[in-house]
Structures are given as structure tokens and as C-alpha cells.
Motif scaffolding. Structure first.
Motif, PDB file in Angstrom:
ATOM      1  N   THR A   1      22.024  13.282  43.874  1.00 48.48           N
ATOM      2  CA  THR A   1      21.796  13.466  45.302  1.00 48.48           C
ATOM      3  C   THR A   1      20.822  14.614  45.560  1.00 48.48           C
ATOM      4  O   THR A   1      20.724  15.550  44.753  1.00 48.48           O
ATOM      5  CB  THR A   1      23.115  13.745  46.047  1.00 48.48           C
ATOM      6  OG1 THR A   1      22.826  13.927  47.436  1.00 48.48           O
ATOM      7  CG2 THR A   1      23.788  15.014  45.538  1.00 48.48           C
ATOM      8  N   SER A   2      20.121  14.509  46.703  1.00 47.23           N
ATOM      9  CA  SER A   2      19.259  15.611  47.120  1.00 47.23           C
ATOM     10  C   SER A   2      19.984  16.517  48.104  1.00 47.23           C
ATOM     11  O   SER A   2      19.443  17.515  48.552  1.00 47.23           O
ATOM     12  CB  SER A   2      17.993  15.069  47.800  1.00 47.23           C
ATOM     13  OG  SER A   2      17.340  14.190  46.934  1.00 47.23           O
ATOM     14  N   ASP A   3      21.228  16.155  48.414  1.00 45.02           N
ATOM     15  CA  ASP A   3      21.994  16.924  49.397  1.00 45.02           C
ATOM     16  C   ASP A   3      22.617  18.151  48.712  1.00 45.02           C
ATOM     17  O   ASP A   3      23.823  18.215  48.481  1.00 45.02           O
ATOM     18  CB  ASP A   3      23.071  16.015  50.011  1.00 45.02           C
ATOM     19  CG  ASP A   3      23.757  16.683  51.190  1.00 45.02           C
ATOM     20  OD1 ASP A   3      23.466  17.872  51.452  1.00 45.02           O
ATOM     21  OD2 ASP A   3      24.593  16.017  51.827  1.00 45.02           O
ATOM     22  N   ASN A   4      21.762  19.082  48.395  1.00 43.73           N
ATOM     23  CA  ASN A   4      22.193  20.270  47.654  1.00 43.73           C
ATOM     24  C   ASN A   4      23.246  21.087  48.391  1.00 43.73           C
ATOM     25  O   ASN A   4      24.137  21.654  47.783  1.00 43.73           O
ATOM     26  CB  ASN A   4      20.981  21.155  47.353  1.00 43.73           C
ATOM     27  CG  ASN A   4      20.268  20.713  46.095  1.00 43.73           C
ATOM     28  OD1 ASN A   4      20.913  20.427  45.094  1.00 43.73           O
ATOM     29  ND2 ASN A   4      18.950  20.630  46.140  1.00 43.73           N
TER      30      ASN A   4
ATOM     31  N   ASP B   1      30.849   2.987  46.527  1.00 44.54           N
ATOM     32  CA  ASP B   1      29.717   2.142  46.918  1.00 44.54           C
ATOM     33  C   ASP B   1      29.506   2.313  48.418  1.00 44.54           C
ATOM     34  O   ASP B   1      30.442   2.250  49.194  1.00 44.54           O
ATOM     35  CB  ASP B   1      30.021   0.690  46.573  1.00 44.54           C
ATOM     36  CG  ASP B   1      28.803  -0.201  46.771  1.00 44.54           C
ATOM     37  OD1 ASP B   1      28.290  -0.720  45.761  1.00 44.54           O
ATOM     38  OD2 ASP B   1      28.376  -0.356  47.937  1.00 44.54           O
ATOM     39  N   ARG B   2      28.261   2.591  48.829  1.00 42.09           N
ATOM     40  CA  ARG B   2      28.017   2.909  50.230  1.00 42.09           C
ATOM     41  C   ARG B   2      28.296   1.701  51.137  1.00 42.09           C
ATOM     42  O   ARG B   2      28.809   1.845  52.237  1.00 42.09           O
ATOM     43  CB  ARG B   2      26.585   3.398  50.436  1.00 42.09           C
ATOM     44  CG  ARG B   2      26.413   4.069  51.810  1.00 42.09           C
ATOM     45  CD  ARG B   2      24.963   4.413  52.094  1.00 42.09           C
ATOM     46  NE  ARG B   2      24.442   5.363  51.116  1.00 42.09           N
ATOM     47  CZ  ARG B   2      23.137   5.555  50.913  1.00 42.09           C
ATOM     48  NH1 ARG B   2      22.259   4.832  51.569  1.00 42.09           N
ATOM     49  NH2 ARG B   2      22.728   6.439  50.041  1.00 42.09           N
ATOM     50  N   ASP B   3      27.966   0.496  50.629  1.00 39.69           N
ATOM     51  CA  ASP B   3      28.138  -0.679  51.475  1.00 39.69           C
ATOM     52  C   ASP B   3      29.582  -1.189  51.477  1.00 39.69           C
ATOM     53  O   ASP B   3      30.200  -1.354  52.513  1.00 39.69           O
ATOM     54  CB  ASP B   3      27.190  -1.801  51.004  1.00 39.69           C
ATOM     55  CG  ASP B   3      25.753  -1.309  51.027  1.00 39.69           C
ATOM     56  OD1 ASP B   3      25.411  -0.558  51.965  1.00 39.69           O
ATOM     57  OD2 ASP B   3      24.996  -1.647  50.087  1.00 39.69           O
TER      58      ASP B   3
ATOM     59  N   LYS C   1      23.195   2.294  42.186  1.00 36.51           N
ATOM     60  CA  LYS C   1      23.704   1.799  43.465  1.00 36.51           C
ATOM     61  C   LYS C   1      23.692   2.929  44.476  1.00 36.51           C
ATOM     62  O   LYS C   1      23.947   4.085  44.119  1.00 36.51           O
ATOM     63  CB  LYS C   1      25.149   1.297  43.314  1.00 36.51           C
ATOM     64  CG  LYS C   1      25.276   0.017  42.530  1.00 36.51           C
ATOM     65  CD  LYS C   1      26.729  -0.344  42.373  1.00 36.51           C
ATOM     66  CE  LYS C   1      26.863  -1.623  41.548  1.00 36.51           C
ATOM     67  NZ  LYS C   1      28.227  -1.850  41.128  1.00 36.51           N
ATOM     68  N   ALA C   2      23.418   2.577  45.727  1.00 37.13           N
ATOM     69  CA  ALA C   2      23.545   3.557  46.789  1.00 37.13           C
ATOM     70  C   ALA C   2      25.017   3.898  46.912  1.00 37.13           C
ATOM     71  O   ALA C   2      25.863   2.999  46.965  1.00 37.13           O
ATOM     72  CB  ALA C   2      23.027   2.985  48.106  1.00 37.13           C
ATOM     73  N   ALA C   3      25.310   5.200  46.911  1.00 35.90           N
ATOM     74  CA  ALA C   3      26.711   5.605  46.902  1.00 35.90           C
ATOM     75  C   ALA C   3      26.897   6.896  47.692  1.00 35.90           C
ATOM     76  O   ALA C   3      25.938   7.588  47.997  1.00 35.90           O
ATOM     77  CB  ALA C   3      27.173   5.789  45.460  1.00 35.90           C
TER      78      ALA C   3
ATOM     79  N   ALA D   1      28.407  13.535  50.322  1.00 35.18           N
ATOM     80  CA  ALA D   1      26.968  13.532  50.049  1.00 35.18           C
ATOM     81  C   ALA D   1      26.499  12.115  49.750  1.00 35.18           C
ATOM     82  O   ALA D   1      27.197  11.357  49.068  1.00 35.18           O
ATOM     83  CB  ALA D   1      26.672  14.452  48.875  1.00 35.18           C
ATOM     84  N   GLU D   2      25.344  11.791  50.283  1.00 38.65           N
ATOM     85  CA  GLU D   2      24.763  10.468  50.032  1.00 38.65           C
ATOM     86  C   GLU D   2      23.816  10.546  48.835  1.00 38.65           C
ATOM     87  O   GLU D   2      23.113  11.545  48.666  1.00 38.65           O
ATOM     88  CB  GLU D   2      23.976   9.985  51.259  1.00 38.65           C
ATOM     89  CG  GLU D   2      24.825   9.832  52.511  1.00 38.65           C
ATOM     90  CD  GLU D   2      25.994   8.863  52.309  1.00 38.65           C
ATOM     91  OE1 GLU D   2      25.762   7.762  51.764  1.00 38.65           O
ATOM     92  OE2 GLU D   2      27.141   9.238  52.660  1.00 38.65           O
ATOM     93  N   GLY D   3      23.824   9.498  48.024  1.00 44.73           N
ATOM     94  CA  GLY D   3      22.920   9.493  46.879  1.00 44.73           C
ATOM     95  C   GLY D   3      22.987   8.187  46.112  1.00 44.73           C
ATOM     96  O   GLY D   3      23.253   7.138  46.690  1.00 44.73           O
ATOM     97  N   GLN D   4      22.754   8.307  44.805  1.00 50.60           N
ATOM     98  CA  GLN D   4      22.712   7.134  43.938  1.00 50.60           C
ATOM     99  C   GLN D   4      23.708   7.319  42.814  1.00 50.60           C
ATOM    100  O   GLN D   4      23.889   8.428  42.310  1.00 50.60           O
ATOM    101  CB  GLN D   4      21.320   7.011  43.313  1.00 50.60           C
ATOM    102  CG  GLN D   4      20.206   6.891  44.325  1.00 50.60           C
ATOM    103  CD  GLN D   4      19.434   5.603  44.103  1.00 50.60           C
ATOM    104  OE1 GLN D   4      18.972   5.363  43.002  1.00 50.60           O
ATOM    105  NE2 GLN D   4      19.302   4.786  45.128  1.00 50.60           N
TER     106      GLN D   4
END
Ligand code: ZN
Length: 365
Positions: free
Chosen positions: A78-81, A40-42, A24-26, A11-14
Motif C-alpha cells: 500500500t501507499s497509505d503510509n 478482497d475489496r470487492d 488483487k485489490a484489497a 488501508a487500501e492496496g494490493q
């Protein structure tokens, strides 16, 4: 299903560190051994890592972002429920909130609404009889008195004329009526003190359009029409009808019937001591009282009462049965007669009063 391709559990989120710090974007992933990693996403650097069981995952409520809290206090949001649900579901954490369950499963919501409706219906169905009993119990004796006086006045204005029975005839019937009233068989609804007991009076009237009839008002005012006296073969029959009417008074049938007709709101106001304008109207209208027809159960009770009281006074306990037979034979099914329409001389009624009169006369058999 086994053949179904598993969605990638990422899941993508913070991600926010435990103390103060920049989000951080994670991305959040779960490995085969149920270790959850926020990276860490990057750079791909591990920001937090912990076994699934040690995480605190917020419940799903609509589309509100979920938070996954690591034991170190850092939080992944995350919003990726769906992905979070897919992580949680096979691991049996109870993170499907009740609220979300309702939102997601509409059939359940409909079932819930149906249950609420059913509950209200049951409440109404069973609450009314209880409310009626409470209202009868809390009714002060002055109420039936006022009701009855109002009713007789309005009936006199609308239907009745002065009786044409001779004074002697009136006196003979009144004396016998008084003897019965003195011996009333008190039921469970008996008033606590003698002052509260109904004061029985027999009132003679020419029935006019009402025809052969007799009825009782809740305070013990009994009205007998000339036409009924003429219709009856003998005085025993008239007395049996009067005993039946006394039964209605003693068992408080008319008050109950009136309250039943008044409805829930009026009953609640009555019990609360606040007689609203609507209730007031119902109670003041005499015609409402006179037009009430009793339930079959109330009629059967009054019939039995007549048999018992007639027997007790030393009259013919089967006189009420004979009167019903007379109604049946003389009036047939013309249905024009008011006493007949509110007191149908059904075969069961005749049979039951006959049987009971027999039983009460010969208790040994
Ligand atoms: Zn009756």
C-alpha cells in the motif's frame, strides 16, 4: 490525545498470494485484538489473516509503498503510509526507519549538519598543532639549512649592509657567542645525532631600516645588527639577547611558526614528502622567515632559555631583564623598533625574567 478521533485503521492496496498469482485489490484492517486482515475489496472475502506481532512490515522510506508480509508468505502492498504508521505506532514496532526519521524531522537534520560542522572545526583546531609537530619531526636537517641560506641572502639584498663594527669587537662577541653555543641546553626537541645539531654562526650586519635587532634562522645562523650592539649598555646584554635567539633555535620555534603559517594542506603535503609549489614558495621566501613573530609562549620560553644559558656560562642571568628595561626606558613606546615590536618589553616579561634570574642565582631560597 484521548479526545482526538482515531483515524480508521484501514488501508487500501494490493494483495499478492504467496506463490505465483495475480494481485488483487484489497484492504487491510486491524481489529481490537490486533488481528490484521487483508480482505478482497470487492467481495470482502478474507485473503490473509494473522496477529499483528507475526507480520513483517517494511520501514517507511519517503513515499515508497509499504509491504506487509503475512506468515503464509502473502504480501499486502500500500501507499497509505500514514495508516500503516498508525497501526504500527501504538504497538511499539520499530518500523520508523532512521532515513524516514531524518526526512520527516527537519530540525533533526539541521542538528546533524551542525554536529558535522562542529566536528570539522574541532578537528581543524586540534589537528593543526599535531600536524605541525609531525612536520617538525619529519623535517630532514637539510631543510632548515636551505631555508636559512635563502633567508640570509634575501635579507642581505633587501635590508642589510656591511657591519661597521671593528674586527676586534666582532671577535670578542663571536668568541663569547661560541662559548655559549657550545653549552646549549638541549631540550626535548634535541636532534638525535650531533650532525643534526644546529651549527651556530654569528653574523654582524648594519641593520639599515631594521635598526637594533637580532634574530636567528632555524639552522643556527644568528644575525646581530650594529645598532643593537650600540644600544646595549654592555656586552652582557648583547649576549643575553643572543642566548635568547639560541633558545628560539634550540626549541625549533621558527620552523614551527613557519609550518603553522603554511596551513593544513601544505603541512599534509610536507609530511607526505610532496612539497607543492605553494609550499615551496613559502619555504624559499626568506622574508617570510624573518617576518615571523613568535607566540607569547615561544618568547617566554626563549627568555627563560637566556636566563639559564647565561647563568650556565657564568654571565649575568638578569642581563635579559636589564635589556628589556633598557628598551622600555630608551625607546619607550615609540614602537619603531623591530626587536621591540616582535619582543615587547612588557612589565610581565621584565618581572618574570628578573624573578627567574633571582631564582636561578640563589637556588636555596
Ligand atoms: Zn624572541
Amino acid at each position: 490525545m484521548a479526545s482526538e478521533a482515531r483515524p480508521p485503521l484501514s488501508a487500501e492496496g494490493q494483495w499478492r498470494p504467496p506463490a505465483v498469482g495475480r494481485a488483487k485489490a484489497a484492504s487491510l484492517t486491524i481489529s481490537q485484538d490486533a488481528t490484521v486482515v487483508a480482505a478482497d475489496r470487492d467481495s470482502g472475502a478474507v485473503l490473509a489473516s494473522a496477529p499483528f506481532a507475526s507480520l513483517t512490515i517494511s520501514d517507511r522510506v519517503g513515499s515508497i509503498p509499504r509491504t506487509v508480509t503475512f506468515p503464509d508468505g502473502s504480501v499486502f502492498e500500500t501507499s497509505d503510509n500514514d495508516t500503516i504508521d498508525n497501526m504500527v505506532r501504538p504497538r511499539g514496532k520499530r518500523h520508523f526507519g532512521f532515513v524516514h526519521g531524518l526526512e520527516k524531522f527537519h530540525p533533526r537534520l539541521i542538528l546533524f549538519a551542525a554536529l558535522v560542522v562542529a566536528f570539522c572545526f574541532v578537528l581543524y583546531r586540534f589537528a593543526v598543532p599535531v600536524l605541525v609537530e609531525v612536520a617538525v619531526a619529519v623535517t630532514p636537517p637539510v631543510v632548515p639549512k636551505l631555508l636559512s641560506q635563502g633567508a640570509l641572502v634575501s635579507l642581505d639584498q633587501t635590508f642589510f649592509e656591511e657591519t661597521k663594527l671593528s674586527i676586534e669587537r666582532q671577535k670578542a662577541l663571536s668568541d663569547q657567542f661560541a662559548a655559549m653555543a657550545k653549552l646549549t641546553l638541549r631540550g626535548s626537541a634535541a636532534p638525535a645525532s650531533p650532525e643534526d645539531a644546529p651549527a651556530y654562526t654569528l653574523n654582524f650586519r648594519a641593520g639599515g631600516t631594521i635598526g637594533p635587532n637580532a634574530f636567528a634562522l632555524p639552522d643556527g645562523t644568528v644575525v646581530l645588527t650594529d645598532e643593537l650592539v650600540e644600544l646595549a649598555d654592555d656586552d652582557e646584554m648583547v649576549l643575553a639577547v643572543l642566548a635568547h635567539e639560541i633558545g628560539h633555535v634550540e626549541r625549533q620555534h621558527s620552523l614551527r611558526q613557519l609550518y603553522r603559517a603554511a596551513g593544513v594542506t601544505a603541512l599534509i603535503m610536507l609530511i607526505g614528502g610532496d612539497i607543492g609549489s605553494g609550499t615551496g614558495d613559502i619555504l624559499v621566501q626568506g622574508s617570510a622567515l624573518a617576518s615571523l613573530s613568535y607566540s607569547r609562549g615561544a618568547e617566554a620560553e626563549a627568555d627563560r632559555y637566556s636566563v639559564e644559558l647565561m647563568h650556565k656560562v657564568g654571565h649575568d642571568p638578569a642581563a635579559i631583564a636589564r635589556f628589556f628595561e633598557l628598551l622600555r626606558d630608551k625607546l619607550g613606546d615609540t614602537g619603531k623598533n623591530d626587536f621591540l615590536s616582535s619582543h615587547p618589553a612588557t612589565p610581565e616579561r621584565i618581572e618574570e625574567t628578573r624573578r627567574y634570574a633571582e631564582e636561578i642565582s640563589n637556588p636555596g631560597k
